[in-house]
Design an enzyme around this catalytic site. Structure first.
Site, short mmCIF file in Angstrom:
data_model
loop_
_atom_site.label_atom_id
_atom_site.label_comp_id
_atom_site.label_asym_id
_atom_site.label_seq_id
_atom_site.Cartn_x
_atom_site.Cartn_y
_atom_site.Cartn_z
CE LYS A 85 6.34 -58.64 -43.42
NZ LYS A 85 5.70 -59.78 -43.88
CG ASP A 133 -6.16 -59.61 -43.24
OD1 ASP A 133 -5.26 -60.46 -43.18
OD2 ASP A 133 -7.13 -59.96 -42.82
#
Length: 141
Positions: A85, A133
């Site tokens: 990603k 995160d």
């Protein structure tokens, strides 16, 4: 709409939410269009260090699954993030920074110009964050 939280932080709210229908028939056509794909592809392929990621053949797995072939798009080396990603968050941040530079200077910079710090006088006080995160968060960072 922008809500100023304090002298260092502001919250930018979606100015065009559609609360009367599922996310959004019109917005979907703007975001998921071939024109948007072309813009994103042109931008991302211009980034320093960009390269296409390889397709890996997984012949053993294909044989075990009883299919002709399985190909795996190996994003592990993409921009050193080890993640699949790695593009979306960085693309969004780039767009935010480009828009702000264009708003202040009248000229939309390239990503290369942003990376060169040519417009740091505009971007140095901008902070971007996200609620993860994980892979997406690492891309934003």
């Amino acid at each position: 709409m922008t809500a100023v939280l304090n002298d260092k932080f502001s919250l930018h709210l979606n100015s065009r939410p559609v609360r009367t229908e599922a996310y959004g028939t019109q917005e979907r056509t703007e975001i998921l269009s071939l024109a948007a794909l072309d813009r994103a592809r042109e931008e991302i392929t211009s980034w320093p260090g960009y390269h296409q990621t390889p397709l890996r053949r997984l012949d053993g797995l294909a044989k075990a699954a009883g299919v002709r072939s399985i190909l795996y798009k190996d994003e592990g080396s993409r921009f050193g993030l080890g993640s699949f990603k790695a593009l979306g968050g960085a693309y969004a941040v780039s767009a935010v920074l480009q828009a702000e530079v264009e708003r202040q200077t009248g000229s939309r910079p390239t990503t290369e110009e942003l990376v060169s710090r040519r417009f740091s006088h505009v971007t140095q006080d901008i902070t971007v964050t996200c609620a993860t995160d994980g892979n997406h968060g690492r891309s934003v960072a």
